[in-house]
Write a protein that holds these residues in place. Structure first.
Motif, PDB file in Angstrom:
ATOM      1  N   GLU A  46       0.816  -1.203   0.000  1.00 50.67           N
ATOM      2  CA  GLU A  46       0.000   0.000   0.000  1.00 50.67           C
ATOM      3  C   GLU A  46       0.855   1.261   0.000  1.00 50.67           C
ATOM      4  OE1 GLU A  46      -2.451   0.346   3.468  1.00 50.67           O
ATOM      5  OE2 GLU A  46      -0.771   0.407   4.859  1.00 50.67           O
ATOM      6  N   PHE A  47       0.297   2.283  -0.567  1.00 53.39           N
ATOM      7  CA  PHE A  47       0.948   3.579  -0.650  1.00 53.39           C
ATOM      8  C   PHE A  47       1.053   4.220   0.728  1.00 53.39           C
ATOM      9  CE2 PHE A  47       2.125   7.646  -2.186  1.00 53.39           C
ATOM     10  CZ  PHE A  47       1.323   8.591  -1.561  1.00 53.39           C
ATOM     11  N   VAL A  48       2.197   4.865   0.990  1.00 56.71           N
ATOM     12  CA  VAL A  48       2.402   5.585   2.241  1.00 56.71           C
ATOM     13  C   VAL A  48       2.575   7.083   1.973  1.00 56.71           C
ATOM     14  CG1 VAL A  48       3.897   5.886   4.244  1.00 56.71           C
ATOM     15  CG2 VAL A  48       3.435   3.583   3.363  1.00 56.71           C
ATOM     16  N   ALA A  49       3.553   7.431   1.137  1.00 54.09           N
ATOM     17  CA  ALA A  49       3.850   8.847   0.891  1.00 54.09           C
ATOM     18  C   ALA A  49       4.635   8.968  -0.400  1.00 54.09           C
ATOM     19  CB  ALA A  49       4.655   9.439   2.046  1.00 54.09           C
ATOM     20  N   ALA A  50       4.561  10.151  -1.013  1.00 54.11           N
ATOM     21  CA  ALA A  50       5.305  10.415  -2.234  1.00 54.11           C
ATOM     22  C   ALA A  50       5.735  11.873  -2.265  1.00 54.11           C
ATOM     23  CB  ALA A  50       4.471  10.088  -3.468  1.00 54.11           C
ATOM     24  N   ILE A  51       6.798  12.127  -3.019  1.00 55.21           N
ATOM     25  CA  ILE A  51       7.340  13.474  -3.133  1.00 55.21           C
ATOM     26  C   ILE A  51       7.795  13.703  -4.566  1.00 55.21           C
ATOM     27  CG2 ILE A  51       9.667  12.748  -2.427  1.00 55.21           C
ATOM     28  CD1 ILE A  51       9.848  15.412  -0.855  1.00 55.21           C
ATOM     29  N   SER A  52       7.573  14.910  -5.060  1.00 54.25           N
ATOM     30  CA  SER A  52       7.969  15.228  -6.428  1.00 54.25           C
ATOM     31  C   SER A  52       9.484  15.382  -6.525  1.00 54.25           C
ATOM     32  CB  SER A  52       7.293  16.519  -6.891  1.00 54.25           C
ATOM     33  OG  SER A  52       7.695  17.604  -6.060  1.00 54.25           O
ATOM     34  N   ARG A  53       9.988  15.471  -7.731  1.00 52.56           N
ATOM     35  CA  ARG A  53      11.433  15.508  -7.921  1.00 52.56           C
ATOM     36  C   ARG A  53      12.078  16.730  -7.286  1.00 52.56           C
ATOM     37  NH1 ARG A  53      10.924  15.856 -14.452  1.00 52.56           N
ATOM     38  NH2 ARG A  53       9.666  17.730 -14.564  1.00 52.56           N
ATOM     39  N   SER A  54      11.353  17.833  -7.222  1.00 52.55           N
ATOM     40  CA  SER A  54      11.901  19.043  -6.603  1.00 52.55           C
ATOM     41  C   SER A  54      11.674  19.074  -5.104  1.00 52.55           C
ATOM     42  CB  SER A  54      11.271  20.281  -7.231  1.00 52.55           C
ATOM     43  OG  SER A  54       9.900  20.353  -6.869  1.00 52.55           O
ATOM     44  N   GLY A  55      10.744  18.260  -4.639  1.00 51.77           N
ATOM     45  CA  GLY A  55      10.383  18.272  -3.230  1.00 51.77           C
ATOM     46  C   GLY A  55       9.269  19.252  -2.902  1.00 51.77           C
ATOM     47  N   SER A  56       8.755  19.939  -3.909  1.00 51.37           N
ATOM     48  CA  SER A  56       7.758  20.970  -3.652  1.00 51.37           C
ATOM     49  C   SER A  56       6.360  20.405  -3.434  1.00 51.37           C
ATOM     50  CB  SER A  56       7.721  21.968  -4.816  1.00 51.37           C
ATOM     51  OG  SER A  56       7.393  21.301  -6.023  1.00 51.37           O
ATOM     52  N   SER A  57       6.143  19.186  -3.894  1.00 53.37           N
ATOM     53  CA  SER A  57       4.824  18.556  -3.735  1.00 53.37           C
ATOM     54  C   SER A  57       4.960  17.233  -3.011  1.00 53.37           C
ATOM     55  CB  SER A  57       4.181  18.317  -5.098  1.00 53.37           C
ATOM     56  OG  SER A  57       3.928  19.526  -5.754  1.00 53.37           O
ATOM     57  N   THR A  58       4.040  16.986  -2.098  1.00 53.05           N
ATOM     58  CA  THR A  58       3.996  15.719  -1.377  1.00 53.05           C
ATOM     59  C   THR A  58       2.558  15.218  -1.316  1.00 53.05           C
ATOM     60  OG1 THR A  58       3.770  16.838   0.758  1.00 53.05           O
ATOM     61  CG2 THR A  58       6.005  16.248   0.055  1.00 53.05           C
ATOM     62  N   ARG A  59       2.453  13.933  -1.005  1.00 54.19           N
ATOM     63  CA  ARG A  59       1.133  13.316  -0.875  1.00 54.19           C
ATOM     64  C   ARG A  59       1.257  12.206   0.160  1.00 54.19           C
ATOM     65  NH1 ARG A  59      -2.422  10.735  -5.890  1.00 54.19           N
ATOM     66  NH2 ARG A  59      -4.132   9.923  -4.622  1.00 54.19           N
ATOM     67  N   TYR A  60       0.212  12.013   0.951  1.00 54.50           N
ATOM     68  CA  TYR A  60       0.234  11.011   2.010  1.00 54.50           C
ATOM     69  C   TYR A  60      -1.028  10.180   2.005  1.00 54.50           C
ATOM     70  CZ  TYR A  60       4.048  13.815   3.911  1.00 54.50           C
ATOM     71  OH  TYR A  60       5.228  14.491   4.077  1.00 54.50           O
ATOM     72  N   ALA A  61      -0.891   8.942   2.427  1.00 56.02           N
ATOM     73  CA  ALA A  61      -2.062   8.124   2.702  1.00 56.02           C
ATOM     74  C   ALA A  61      -2.760   8.696   3.928  1.00 56.02           C
ATOM     75  CB  ALA A  61      -1.641   6.678   2.956  1.00 56.02           C
ATOM     76  N   ASP A  62      -4.069   8.578   3.961  1.00 55.13           N
ATOM     77  CA  ASP A  62      -4.839   9.117   5.088  1.00 55.13           C
ATOM     78  C   ASP A  62      -4.386   8.505   6.409  1.00 55.13           C
ATOM     79  OD1 ASP A  62      -8.018   9.393   3.302  1.00 55.13           O
ATOM     80  OD2 ASP A  62      -6.291  10.746   3.417  1.00 55.13           O
ATOM     81  N   SER A  63      -3.976   7.258   6.371  1.00 57.01           N
ATOM     82  CA  SER A  63      -3.622   6.547   7.597  1.00 57.01           C
ATOM     83  C   SER A  63      -2.350   7.081   8.252  1.00 57.01           C
ATOM     84  CB  SER A  63      -3.448   5.059   7.304  1.00 57.01           C
ATOM     85  OG  SER A  63      -2.439   4.859   6.329  1.00 57.01           O
ATOM     86  N   ARG A  72      13.385  14.923   0.986  1.00 59.63           N
ATOM     87  CA  ARG A  72      14.479  14.446   0.145  1.00 59.63           C
ATOM     88  C   ARG A  72      15.628  15.447   0.170  1.00 59.63           C
ATOM     89  NH1 ARG A  72      12.060  13.463  -5.478  1.00 59.63           N
ATOM     90  NH2 ARG A  72      14.222  12.949  -5.991  1.00 59.63           N
ATOM     91  N   ASP A  73      16.817  14.921  -0.064  1.00 65.60           N
ATOM     92  CA  ASP A  73      18.020  15.733  -0.189  1.00 65.60           C
ATOM     93  C   ASP A  73      18.684  15.310  -1.497  1.00 65.60           C
ATOM     94  OD1 ASP A  73      20.508  16.945  -0.076  1.00 65.60           O
ATOM     95  OD2 ASP A  73      20.769  16.599   2.052  1.00 65.60           O
ATOM     96  N   ASN A  74      18.407  16.049  -2.540  1.00 65.66           N
ATOM     97  CA  ASN A  74      18.915  15.649  -3.853  1.00 65.66           C
ATOM     98  C   ASN A  74      20.441  15.711  -3.923  1.00 65.66           C
ATOM     99  OD1 ASN A  74      16.411  15.037  -4.898  1.00 65.66           O
ATOM    100  ND2 ASN A  74      16.095  17.068  -5.778  1.00 65.66           N
ATOM    101  N   ALA A  75      21.042  16.584  -3.135  1.00 65.46           N
ATOM    102  CA  ALA A  75      22.500  16.658  -3.122  1.00 65.46           C
ATOM    103  C   ALA A  75      23.124  15.379  -2.568  1.00 65.46           C
ATOM    104  CB  ALA A  75      22.953  17.859  -2.304  1.00 65.46           C
ATOM    105  N   LYS A  76      22.382  14.712  -1.689  1.00 69.16           N
ATOM    106  CA  LYS A  76      22.863  13.455  -1.094  1.00 69.16           C
ATOM    107  C   LYS A  76      22.240  12.235  -1.760  1.00 69.16           C
ATOM    108  CE  LYS A  76      23.805  15.364   3.484  1.00 69.16           C
ATOM    109  NZ  LYS A  76      23.522  15.261   4.950  1.00 69.16           N
ATOM    110  N   ASN A  77      21.402  12.466  -2.775  1.00 68.73           N
ATOM    111  CA  ASN A  77      20.747  11.352  -3.467  1.00 68.73           C
ATOM    112  C   ASN A  77      19.970  10.470  -2.503  1.00 68.73           C
ATOM    113  OD1 ASN A  77      20.888  11.388  -6.254  1.00 68.73           O
ATOM    114  ND2 ASN A  77      22.039   9.472  -6.377  1.00 68.73           N
TER     115      ASN A  77
END
Length: 124
Positions: A46-63, A72-77
């Protein structure tokens, strides 16, 4: 090709916190949307959370909304999942995943690469 490795799982009491880390190699993560999923024994992933490539958008499961934070820290991959106020029902293997199109995705079939998972066990 992207290789993903999760870490940070473990055993924690209810109400406690854990921070999961997803480290990538092979390619920079900065162009990938990233997600966390989980699978408990006998249940579907099941889905928990997601983040866009820039980190500007996120989404979460209601639970998990209000308890978990994806970042995310793109500099640290690296991508993180901070989990607070953990409950026994959060017990599962947690997987990170990468989406080459860079968007915020909630469906597992929209992700291109997966890690091997890290076990999170929350005791009551």
């Amino acid at each position: 090709q992207v290789q993903l490795v999760e870490s940070g799982g473990g055993l924690v009491q209810a109400g406690g916190s854990l921070r999961l880390t997803c480290a990538a190699s092979g390619r920079t993560l900065s162009t990938y949307g990233m997600g966390w999923f989980r699978q408990a024994p006998g249940k579907e992933r099941e889905f928990v959370a997601a983040i866009s490539r820039s980190g500007s958008s996120t989404r979460y499961a209601d639970s998990v909304k209000g308890r978990f934070t994806i970042s995310r820290d793109n500099a640290k991959n690296t991508v993180y999942l901070q989990m607070n106020s953990l409950k026994p029902e959060d017990t599962a293997v947690y997987y990170c995943a990468a989406d080459a199109r860079g968007y915020v995705r909630a469906r597992s079939d929209e992700y291109d690469y997966w890690g091997q998972g890290t076990q999170v066990t929350v005791s009551s």
